[in-house]
Write an enzyme that holds these catalytic residues in place. Structure first.
Site, PDB file in Angstrom:
ATOM      1  N   GLU A 225       0.819  -1.221   0.000  1.00 20.61           N
ATOM      2  CA  GLU A 225       0.000   0.000   0.000  1.00 20.61           C
ATOM      3  C   GLU A 225       0.851   1.269   0.000  1.00 20.61           C
ATOM      4  O   GLU A 225       0.314   2.366   0.078  1.00 20.61           O
ATOM      5  CB  GLU A 225      -0.949  -0.015   1.200  1.00 20.61           C
ATOM      6  CG  GLU A 225      -2.028  -1.083   1.069  1.00 20.61           C
ATOM      7  CD  GLU A 225      -2.857  -1.244   2.344  1.00 20.61           C
ATOM      8  OE1 GLU A 225      -2.301  -1.036   3.432  1.00 20.61           O
ATOM      9  OE2 GLU A 225      -4.047  -1.583   2.229  1.00 20.61           O
TER      10      GLU A 225
ATOM     11  N   LYS B  77       6.039  -1.570   1.595  1.00 21.14           N
ATOM     12  CA  LYS B  77       5.438  -1.783   2.911  1.00 21.14           C
ATOM     13  C   LYS B  77       5.374  -3.271   3.242  1.00 21.14           C
ATOM     14  O   LYS B  77       5.647  -3.681   4.366  1.00 21.14           O
ATOM     15  CB  LYS B  77       4.026  -1.192   2.910  1.00 21.14           C
ATOM     16  CG  LYS B  77       3.309  -1.263   4.234  1.00 21.14           C
ATOM     17  CD  LYS B  77       1.874  -0.737   4.066  1.00 21.14           C
ATOM     18  CE  LYS B  77       1.086  -0.798   5.359  1.00 21.14           C
ATOM     19  NZ  LYS B  77      -0.363  -0.620   5.125  1.00 21.14           N
TER      20      LYS B  77
END
Lengths: 774, 774
Positions: free
Chosen positions: B491, B604
């Site tokens: 993300e 991430k």
């Protein structure tokens, strides 16, 4: 009563609503909003009204840092969203006949007409009808916010009794217990400071819960009955943040009551808090001694002066005539440069959306309008506004990880701090920085005020150029500089890589800043040295770095063509055009989910074309044509800022029908309420775009080779049009007709028309025949 | 008192906090939360407490559609955000000595210890100290929510008077006047329905303002003094949504008061509204007659059964031992498959973030855990949960412009409707659809329950495959299918084009659905025919279309290498790795603005690697190595779901140190509070990742060629580890030691170890020496 049309009545000088419908009320409240740069308000009713209304009254520069509303917080978001706030409703006059309030929402209405007279800046209204309790009345009102004394508002209210008798209560009041429709958490922003009243006057002072803005409002009123002064005993009525004075009388058929109400609205932006009440009373004393008729006259004279300079006359097209005046009128109501702390909110005093804050609209659209229609000081003021925000812009950039004086101007701001909180806009629609640099270039080009560069401009340019230099990075894959994760002017693409417009304006900013540095070094060596020290600006080293970036910037382009790609991935999008879209799917922003819009090829507003418009002399006519022909069919123009740019470019390409279509779309956007959103307020900033489309598009006005130039043509629907331009202190009037152009100027000047130099002596009218039949 | 460490005391079976600090209180409230799948609560205090606390008590499946909070509305956003809501605080026992409440926040504390005993599922606490008024007390408490009767909670509270004398007020109560910490507009969600009380009991019923959930809570209590029943007169105390019963007695030094409080929490999810009060009393009558000691015993026995099946024993590493049990314990507290309407909220009963809703975490992380540790029915139940939401997923897709039965499962949901409102997630993180299809594939692979495909699975697969087929389009530029504007599992990139993972799983979904169609056509022809009609599924035509897409999908790849590109523009990013990031800049999500994160190369959580993990048999070891070596140094693991996948892949590559590092990071994420956010609640779903890292990573557990297989190795820090797997009704215990692996099973089965088939007879232990010294 006949069925009500929701169309504005056509008239060259007036905006007229005939017949009342609750459904359209908010729309007309927006359309006929009045303002004088210091204050303004929607065209709501003075008497009680229980129908659909947005009673909005705003004081320029009085804003509130409303708590940000956001679903999912992103690091870097601002804590508050500044909004110009709804302030004391000062127009109110409650009229009650035999315990029944005069209220258009409960009356049987026989006639209704609301008119904004743009020539004089006065809002008129007249209506007649029957109260539920049977009394018949006829009402005529006038209202204006003075252009002579900006703190003064005047209401002239007349009610005639057609039928009925009994008791009449007349209660002029000041109501500070208002709230913003767009309050994020339904909080009221004002608190009462004090209030008091006399027999025919009252004072209310309120204060914002944050930032300590004080607004003092004083009213004074008189009542005439059948042409004579009516003595009365005023009964004070108070509530929280509310004060009114009520006169109780009797009435019989044929009686005419005229209430004149003068109101002063003074704030601590202009006065000391402890002086507010006295200042208000001073304004009222002056107003009262001057008298309503004289006040109205001087107010109208001020408007006459504006029209003398700025009017555009269109012969042969009432729609266009009404529209262009409407646009000019609203711009000058909103902003006229008298207060350097102010700027131009996208909705002016007509609504709350966008919070009344400053956007890049100012530099890209409004500056050219003010620069060419009024004293050069106004454009200077608009530029200095951003200069004063430079330190905040540097801090804003620091929050995003930039350093060494890089400046990122906010997307939305009231005091220089960023207020917007959508990451794809706040952090990524950074091309706004470019528009601020471009405005400096544009101003200097128009005015030759190069001193501005030494005094203010260079510092801003260096901050912006430093931002760009840090924002790009070297792509090993491309062996060029790239700029990832931006949103261009077309907000229907977000977080794209290498938006052509942004890359282009970024590289230009660096080159232009170096050009200015060279100029200052040569022409203002001492100031330049001081600036270099102040800014820690190492010219040779910086020049090397910026030129390397500028020379190796990546510009996405379609292979074997002149078409620049809006962004790197544009060609992966579906290859379809707007005419393949069913009408039922439009506007996309109401019909499609956001992801679908984003991955579609459809363009909200000029993007590559905005760049070609700004830097037109960098591109050939062939390049312009290739890009226009490619992008215009893919553009849905769902931004009010879009059609004007397309109109100018279409004019340049000789696409006259397209240019005219786009002009009409921008000029009557609000009057015809294309997007069914005028109830929220007007599109003030885009109104400057209408002027651009006409003057730069049809009129072909440019500054080229340091000369004012025109290449006018006449849209085939028109008989003629006339506009005027201020250029370096000389006002030039231009009338374009079928067979040529007529020019007159206020002083001797040489200008270019269709490429030929024309000497004008400042006294004679000069007529130039067009070479090609139009 | 000595300075307090904020570290959890190491212990194989217990989570222990020694010494109290207000600063760490919320953290330990999260860590020691207790639950039984039906209800759960944070480890808050029974007595009054004025310090920092988040008193959260939650009933599974009782949620509220809170009004969405969003700064800038986007078309397609949901109207509400569902959240499991804070419910009646039923543990409260107010104790007041001589008008001074026992309150750890005002006391001088001499000792404090809070302990979660994971073996028995009981929360203990003991403390001693002096009240501001001088009384010295010692308190011991026990509390559990019964695994035997899920509607029952028990508090066993003992207070000893060390010094002082006078009056003691003991007031057990039920408090429904609570609110969610994350309420969007500070609204309370509950209203009172009724309440009543007797001498030693009370009943409170509350109801949600929307959706009409009813929660009935009944309490019964007894008081003993110095080991004998203490008779008392209960005085009823009421307030809004509150009822308590107070006993007033005297105390002197040495007195010990023991309060046993039994509470039943019944909801109209399980009972008729009119029966709630009686049901509560039935539970209490049974509890009271059973007695606290016996209730505690049967509760502990239930936990013993879970541990017998699911425990993982690690010798030689107390940190890892405590951690793995903590993860397993929290998962089984949160969800144990007893109620098919429930799913697994990312924070379970330990906090409010993420609203207790269902995410793709369930399919990607939790399913493998439950599938391999408990009855196959639980995995089946998790799958059917999504089947039941299929119609809503189709409606959800329709809102975004899809048609003909295309289904998009929501990112966040309580009842099948989308709740999330960030466009880049809600509309674009669509790979979640792939995980739901993959879970079906994974389940069938593990269980061979192919009947599931005919009964439920095929319909879901068709809906998902249809979505992908409509979501891609043909790129003329690439002459391949592309998928624009998506957010992958990482993300830290939003709205990218051709995310490799999403494109890959989309194409796989289409192929797998066709494979299932072929299977059904052959093996379940009648059901298949019915399904084709029901779904309007034209097999030959669909097959042709989907295969064309699948065969011509664009997969971005680095030239001349085996590295798949996370998305098309990845190589334009800066070529830097995490070790070049100063520690002071981490975690990025707290230190960098969102745009900077987005355009950085930092990842991430596993993205390309997530795909290679899911489809490991599609890729060679060389491909895995190339991609791991490229992406792992660029991954910041700022999602709790990341390190486990990297750990499994590192194990597969023989990167044992990396595998162990990643295992520790995932297993002790909450216990060591790496991200300083445990006060908000635990990362329940990622706890299944810890199990995956150990069992699939170190244990090398797979299902290959329809057989359970292992390739175990022993991390060098450990002496041994033991886990067990349920595979098609047979439980297999595996102990990995330095020199080999020991196996025992509950029934005859052939499994593969290090590639060799081993026949196990279901009675004997089998020891296999490892071939290579470890």
């Amino acid at each position: 009563m006949n069925p009500i049309s929701d169309l504005v009545v056509r008239d060259p000088w007036r905006i007229i609503q005939r017949g009342y419908s609750d459904e359209n009320n908010r729309k007309y409240e927006s359309l006929m909003a009045i303002g004088n740069g210091h204050m303004g308000q929607r065209a709501t009713f003075e008497e009680d009204f229980t129908g659909s209304t947005h009673s909005g009254s705003y004081m320029a520069g009085i804003y509130f840092p409303d708590k940000t509303r956001v679903g999912w917080w992103k690091n870097g978001y601002p804590e508050y969203f500044a909004k110009v706030i709804n302030s004391t409703n000062w127009i109110g006059i409650s009229i009650v006949l035999n315990d029944e309030p005069v209220d258009l929402n409960t009356m049987k209405i026989d006639s209704f007409e609301r008119t904004l007279d743009m020539k004089t800046g006065i809002l008129h209204r007249r209506f007649s009808g029957t109260l539920p309790s049977g009394e018949k009345v006829e009402v005529k009102t006038k209202r204006f916010v003075s252009m002579e004394n900006r703190e003064l508002g005047v209401v002239d209210y007349e009610i005639k009794i057609l039928d009925g008798e009994g008791k009449i209560h007349i209660k002029p009041y000041l109501d500070g217990d208002i709230m913003n429709e767009d309050s994020n958490y339904e909080v009221k922003f004002w608190e009462e400071v004090k209030k008091n009243a006399g027999n025919n006057e009252a004072y209310l002072e309120i204060q914002t819960k944050k930032l300590d803005y004080h607004l003092g409002s004083a009213m004074k009123f008189s009542i005439e009955k059948n042409g004579s002064d009516l003595p009365f005993t005023g009964h004070q009525e108070t509530a929280k943040k509310f004060i009114g004075v009520q006169a109780n009388k009797t009435f019989e058929p044929g009686d005419v009551f005229r209430i004149q109400k003068w109101v002063a609205n003074c704030t601590n932006r202009d006065h000391r808090v402890e002086d507010l009440e006295q200042k208000c009373h001073d304004v009222l004393a002056w107003a009262h001694s001057t008298g309503t008729e004289a006040l109205e006259k001087t107010h109208a004279e001020r408007w006459a002066q504006i029209w003398k300079d700025c009017d555009i006359v269109i012969e042969g097209d009432m729609d266009a005539q009404q529209a262009i005046r409407f646009n000019i009128f609203q711009l000058y109501q909103t902003y006229n440069g008298h207060d350097p702390r102010l700027n131009i909110g996208p909705k002016g005093f007509t609504g709350e959306k966008y919070g009344g804050s400053t956007y890049w609209d100012t530099e890209a659209y409004c500056l050219p309008f003010y620069m060419a229609t009024t004293d050069q000081k106004v454009a200077h003021t608009l530029l200095v506004y951003r200069y004063k925000h430079l330190q905040k812009a540097i801090e804003n950039a620091e929050k995003l990880g930039f350093k060494n004086g890089a400046a990122l101007y906010p997307m939305v701001t009231m005091n220089g701090e960023e207020c917007h909180n959508e990451w794809e806009i706040t952090f990524e629609e950074i091309h706004r920085n470019g528009a601020i640099a471009y405005a400096i270039y544009n101003y200097v080009k128009h005015t030759q005020d190069k001193v501005y560069l030494a005094e203010y401009g260079f510092e801003v340019l260096v901050g912006i150029a430093r931002f760009w230099a840090q924002r790009v990075h070297w792509s090993e894959a491309k062996q060029q500089y790239v700029m990832l994760g931006v949103t261009g002017p077309n907000e229907y693409e977000n977080n794209v890589n290498n938006n052509w417009y942004t890359n282009y304006i970024a590289a230009w900013c660096m080159r232009y800043t170096l050009e200015v540095a060279n100029y200052l070094k040569e022409e203002h060596p001492n100031e330049f040295k001081t600036l270099c020290q102040k800014l820690n600006f190492d010219f040779p080293k910086t020049e090397k770095g910026w030129m390397h970036i500028s020379d190796h910037m990546h510009y996405p382009k379609m292979q074997d063509s002149d078409i620049y790609l809006q962004q790197e991935g544009y060609l992966d999008k579906e290859n379809i055009t707007v005419n393949e879209l069913p009408v039922s799917e439009r506007p996309l922003n109401q019909k499609w989910s956001w992801d679908r819009i984003l991955r579609s090829p459809f363009i909200k507003q000029a993007d590559v074309l905005q760049g070609i418009y700004f830097f037109e002399d960098h591109f050939t006519q062939e390049e312009l044509k290739a890009n226009f022909d490619y992008y215009e069919p893919r553009t849905v123009h769902e931004s009010s800022l879009s059609p004007c740019i397309h109109s100018v470019l279409a004019s340049k390409l000789g696409y006259r029908e397209k240019a005219y279509e786009m002009f009409l779309r921008t000029s009557r956007l609000d009057l015809d309420d294309y997007n069914r959103e005028v109830h929220e307020g007007l599109h003030i900033t885009s109104m400057a775009g209408t002027w651009i489309a006409l003057v730069q598009g049809f009129g072909g006005m440019r500054v080229e080779n340091d000369r004012l130039t025109f290449r006018p043509y006449l849209p085939k629907e028109w008989k003629s049009y006339t506009f005027s331009i201020v250029f370096r202190g000389v006002r030039v009037h231009v009338t374009s007709r079928k067979d040529g152009v007529e020019l007159s100027t206020s002083a001797p000047i040489t200008i270019a028309v269709w490429g030929e130099l024309i000497d004008l002596d400042g006294t004679q009218r000069t007529v130039i025949k067009s070479k090609t039949a139009v």
